[in-house]
Write a protein that holds these residues in place. Structure first.
Motif, PDB file in Angstrom:
ATOM      1  N   SER B  25       0.844  -1.190   0.000  1.00 20.77           N
ATOM      2  CA  SER B  25       0.000   0.000   0.000  1.00 20.77           C
ATOM      3  C   SER B  25       0.883   1.245   0.000  1.00 20.77           C
ATOM      4  O   SER B  25       0.383   2.360  -0.101  1.00 20.77           O
ATOM      5  N   GLY B  26       2.209   1.063   0.162  1.00 20.83           N
ATOM      6  CA  GLY B  26       3.116   2.181  -0.087  1.00 20.83           C
ATOM      7  C   GLY B  26       2.951   2.655  -1.518  1.00 20.83           C
ATOM      8  O   GLY B  26       2.988   3.848  -1.794  1.00 20.83           O
ATOM      9  N   SER B  27       2.726   1.715  -2.431  1.00 18.31           N
ATOM     10  CA  SER B  27       2.552   2.094  -3.831  1.00 18.31           C
ATOM     11  C   SER B  27       1.135   2.561  -4.096  1.00 18.31           C
ATOM     12  O   SER B  27       0.843   3.057  -5.165  1.00 18.31           O
ATOM     13  N   HIS B  28       0.234   2.380  -3.086  1.00 18.39           N
ATOM     14  CA  HIS B  28      -1.129   2.861  -3.329  1.00 18.39           C
ATOM     15  C   HIS B  28      -1.178   4.378  -3.175  1.00 18.39           C
ATOM     16  O   HIS B  28      -2.170   5.003  -3.489  1.00 18.39           O
ATOM     17  N   HIS B  29      -0.071   4.979  -2.705  1.00 16.16           N
ATOM     18  CA  HIS B  29       0.020   6.429  -2.758  1.00 16.16           C
ATOM     19  C   HIS B  29       0.403   6.890  -4.156  1.00 16.16           C
ATOM     20  O   HIS B  29       0.374   8.074  -4.423  1.00 16.16           O
ATOM     21  N   GLY B  30       0.804   5.951  -5.013  1.00 13.53           N
ATOM     22  CA  GLY B  30       1.095   6.295  -6.394  1.00 13.53           C
ATOM     23  C   GLY B  30       2.531   6.740  -6.574  1.00 13.53           C
ATOM     24  O   GLY B  30       3.196   7.187  -5.648  1.00 13.53           O
ATOM     25  N   SER B  31       3.010   6.602  -7.803  1.00 11.12           N
ATOM     26  CA  SER B  31       4.346   7.068  -8.148  1.00 11.12           C
ATOM     27  C   SER B  31       4.195   8.321  -9.000  1.00 11.12           C
ATOM     28  O   SER B  31       3.086   8.688  -9.405  1.00 11.12           O
ATOM     29  N   PHE B  32       5.339   8.972  -9.241  1.00 10.85           N
ATOM     30  CA  PHE B  32       5.273  10.182 -10.067  1.00 10.85           C
ATOM     31  C   PHE B  32       4.776   9.852 -11.459  1.00 10.85           C
ATOM     32  O   PHE B  32       4.026  10.611 -12.066  1.00 10.85           O
ATOM     33  N   LYS B  33       5.171   8.662 -11.938  1.00 10.00           N
ATOM     34  CA  LYS B  33       4.725   8.233 -13.266  1.00 10.00           C
ATOM     35  C   LYS B  33       3.200   8.134 -13.311  1.00 10.00           C
ATOM     36  O   LYS B  33       2.563   8.580 -14.274  1.00 10.00           O
ATOM     37  N   ASP B  34       2.629   7.567 -12.233  1.00  5.74           N
ATOM     38  CA  ASP B  34       1.160   7.459 -12.155  1.00  5.74           C
ATOM     39  C   ASP B  34       0.508   8.829 -12.269  1.00  5.74           C
ATOM     40  O   ASP B  34      -0.441   9.017 -13.042  1.00  5.74           O
ATOM     41  N   TYR B  35       1.035   9.776 -11.453  1.00  5.11           N
ATOM     42  CA  TYR B  35       0.440  11.123 -11.462  1.00  5.11           C
ATOM     43  C   TYR B  35       0.580  11.757 -12.838  1.00  5.11           C
ATOM     44  O   TYR B  35      -0.329  12.436 -13.313  1.00  5.11           O
ATOM     45  N   LEU B  36       1.746  11.527 -13.474  1.00  6.79           N
ATOM     46  CA  LEU B  36       1.985  12.138 -14.784  1.00  6.79           C
ATOM     47  C   LEU B  36       1.036  11.562 -15.831  1.00  6.79           C
ATOM     48  O   LEU B  36       0.431  12.308 -16.615  1.00  6.79           O
ATOM     49  N   ILE B  37       0.885  10.216 -15.820  1.00  7.35           N
ATOM     50  CA  ILE B  37      -0.051   9.594 -16.770  1.00  7.35           C
ATOM     51  C   ILE B  37      -1.448  10.142 -16.541  1.00  7.35           C
ATOM     52  O   ILE B  37      -2.147  10.543 -17.477  1.00  7.35           O
ATOM     53  N   GLY B  38      -1.843  10.186 -15.259  1.00  2.76           N
ATOM     54  CA  GLY B  38      -3.176  10.691 -14.932  1.00  2.76           C
ATOM     55  C   GLY B  38      -3.352  12.128 -15.378  1.00  2.76           C
ATOM     56  O   GLY B  38      -4.396  12.493 -15.939  1.00  2.76           O
ATOM     57  N   PHE B  39      -2.307  12.938 -15.164  1.00  2.00           N
ATOM     58  CA  PHE B  39      -2.402  14.353 -15.521  1.00  2.00           C
ATOM     59  C   PHE B  39      -2.546  14.533 -17.030  1.00  2.00           C
ATOM     60  O   PHE B  39      -3.403  15.286 -17.496  1.00  2.00           O
ATOM     61  N   VAL B  40      -1.711  13.800 -17.800  1.00  4.46           N
ATOM     62  CA  VAL B  40      -1.770  13.939 -19.258  1.00  4.46           C
ATOM     63  C   VAL B  40      -3.132  13.480 -19.776  1.00  4.46           C
ATOM     64  O   VAL B  40      -3.778  14.165 -20.586  1.00  4.46           O
ATOM     65  N   LEU B  41      -3.592  12.315 -19.270  1.00  2.00           N
ATOM     66  CA  LEU B  41      -4.908  11.820 -19.695  1.00  2.00           C
ATOM     67  C   LEU B  41      -5.999  12.822 -19.347  1.00  2.00           C
ATOM     68  O   LEU B  41      -6.863  13.137 -20.174  1.00  2.00           O
ATOM     69  N   ALA B  42      -5.953  13.348 -18.114  1.00  5.19           N
ATOM     70  CA  ALA B  42      -6.993  14.279 -17.678  1.00  5.19           C
ATOM     71  C   ALA B  42      -6.961  15.545 -18.525  1.00  5.19           C
ATOM     72  O   ALA B  42      -8.014  16.075 -18.905  1.00  5.19           O
ATOM     73  N   ALA B  43      -5.742  16.033 -18.837  1.00  3.27           N
ATOM     74  CA  ALA B  43      -5.639  17.251 -19.644  1.00  3.27           C
ATOM     75  C   ALA B  43      -6.250  17.027 -21.019  1.00  3.27           C
ATOM     76  O   ALA B  43      -7.011  17.862 -21.520  1.00  3.27           O
ATOM     77  N   VAL B  44      -5.926  15.874 -21.642  1.00  7.03           N
ATOM     78  CA  VAL B  44      -6.476  15.579 -22.970  1.00  7.03           C
ATOM     79  C   VAL B  44      -7.996  15.444 -22.892  1.00  7.03           C
ATOM     80  O   VAL B  44      -8.734  15.992 -23.715  1.00  7.03           O
ATOM     81  N   LEU B  45      -8.453  14.723 -21.856  1.00  4.34           N
ATOM     82  CA  LEU B  45      -9.891  14.477 -21.726  1.00  4.34           C
ATOM     83  C   LEU B  45     -10.662  15.745 -21.351  1.00  4.34           C
ATOM     84  O   LEU B  45     -11.874  15.806 -21.508  1.00  4.34           O
ATOM     85  N   THR B  46      -9.952  16.752 -20.834  1.00  6.48           N
ATOM     86  CA  THR B  46     -10.590  18.044 -20.579  1.00  6.48           C
ATOM     87  C   THR B  46     -10.587  18.897 -21.836  1.00  6.48           C
ATOM     88  O   THR B  46     -11.577  19.561 -22.160  1.00  6.48           O
TER      89      THR B  46
END
Lengths: 223, 136
Positions: B25-46
């Protein structure tokens, strides 16, 4: 608790029967969940709070959906909403989400300075979002399109205002943690608080997806 | 894909691997890569829904409305997965269960209100804009 009441019961009865003799061998409970993970239940509880909060927003969305065409001969969304401004607002909230994520990664590395820096950046993005929203509200009210103008505008201010109020309290919480964090360090309590605020903050971004889609974009599209 | 298979493993070995599942669950806080993927996807989807509406991409506004609603739904899932780190094994599945329950309530509230009230609206006496203006 059961053991106590059980012994009291046998004392009063004073007639040892089969059940009473069985009483001292109180049932043994095995904790199958792991120990020392106290924040686990807090996180689940906070998640359930967020779910109940999304029910509040669901009702406000439903109210807006029902009333969104009742202009009372007043302005419609296409007359009022400035989509480039909303796009800017949306991007500010999205940036604040990722900067909060980066702050949490710095918490994992126990780097106080960078944690506070990224929390501060998150707060500034949040303040920017609030500033634009207040500017928009002020502009609408100046134009005579305040919440008292029509049912559509009442529902609009109720929904978007509730979201803005949540962001405001999120910023208050953020500032509080930015004082508590240097004072007490990365103690488990502070990390738990940061995790909860993170969930709250990302949750507000999720609600905002609904707001900009359902209120602003669909309002302009279908007006 | 690997995440899915890991999840399936976790479900299959639920009892034995429960501790492992929680320890990472240490990884359930996410990695920087996770946040970056999420951010790029969210930006495109917005960006795409705003582009659709601002430049009137679809002739039929109803088609545009359905498309941006789909984009919103996908973006909500992206946020849940990459920012809120929701997965079927966090808190022993209770978070997902609470989310599903809430989603059902949200759908009932929204769809029910809109459906009932639109029928009520169409059964009301028609009122001209002039009559509307002279309303108290």
């Amino acid at each position: 608790m059961t053991a106590h009441s059980g012994t009291a019961f046998t004392e009063i009865e004073a007639t040892p029967n089969a059940e009473a003799t069985a009483e001292p061998e109180a049932p043994v409970f095995y904790v199958t969940e792991e120990h020392g993970h106290a924040e686990g239940s807090t996180m689940l509880g906070f998640w359930i709070y967020l779910m109940s909060d999304s029910l509040i927003f669901a009702v406000l969305f439903a109210t807006y959906g029902v009333l969104s065409r009742n202009y009372a001969a007043g302005p419609s969304p296409a007359d009022l909403f400035d989509l480039p401004l909303i796009a800017l607002n949306t991007s500010l909230l999205l940036f604040s989400s990722i900067t909060y994520g980066v702050a949490m990664l710095e918490v994992e590395k126990r780097r106080m300075g960078l944690t506070l820096f990224w929390l501060g950046v998150t707060g500034l993005f949040g303040l920017g979002f609030l500033g634009i929203e207040l500017y928009e509200f002020h502009h609408l009210i100046e134009e005579g399109a305040g919440p008292d103008r029509s049912a559509f505008l009442s529902a609009f201010f109720a929904l978007v205002g509730t979201h803005g109020l949540h962001v405001t309290f999120g910023i208050v919480w953020l500032v509080t943690l930015m004082f508590q964090l240097p004072k007490h360090g990365f103690i488990p309590e502070n990390r738990r608080r940061l995790l909860c605020l993170g969930m709250f903050w990302h949750f507000l971004d999720v609600i905002w997806i609904g707001v900009f889609t359902f209120v602003y974009l669909m309002g302009v599209l279908l007006a | 894909m690997t995440a899915q298979s890991e999840r399936q493993n976790a479900v299959e070995h639920h009892d034995t691997d429960a501790h492992d599942a929680h320890d990472d669950s240490g990884s359930h806080h996410g990695s920087f890569k996770d946040y970056l993927i999420g951010f790029v996807l969210a930006a495109v989807l917005t960006a795409i829904p705003f582009w659709i509406v601002i430049y009137d991409v679809f002739r039929n506004p109803m088609v545009g409305a359905v498309v941006i609603l789909i984009f919103a739904f996908v973006q909500i899932v992206v946020h849940m997965v990459y920012f809120l780190h929701l997965n079927s094994k966090s808190e022993g599945g209770w978070t997902v269960l609470a989310l599903i329950f809430t989603s059902i309530l949200v759908v009932i509230t929204l769809a029910g209100s809109l459906w009932v009230m639109s029928h009520l609206d169409s059964n009301m006496m028609p009122m001209s804009p002039d009559q509307m203006r002279s309303m108290p």
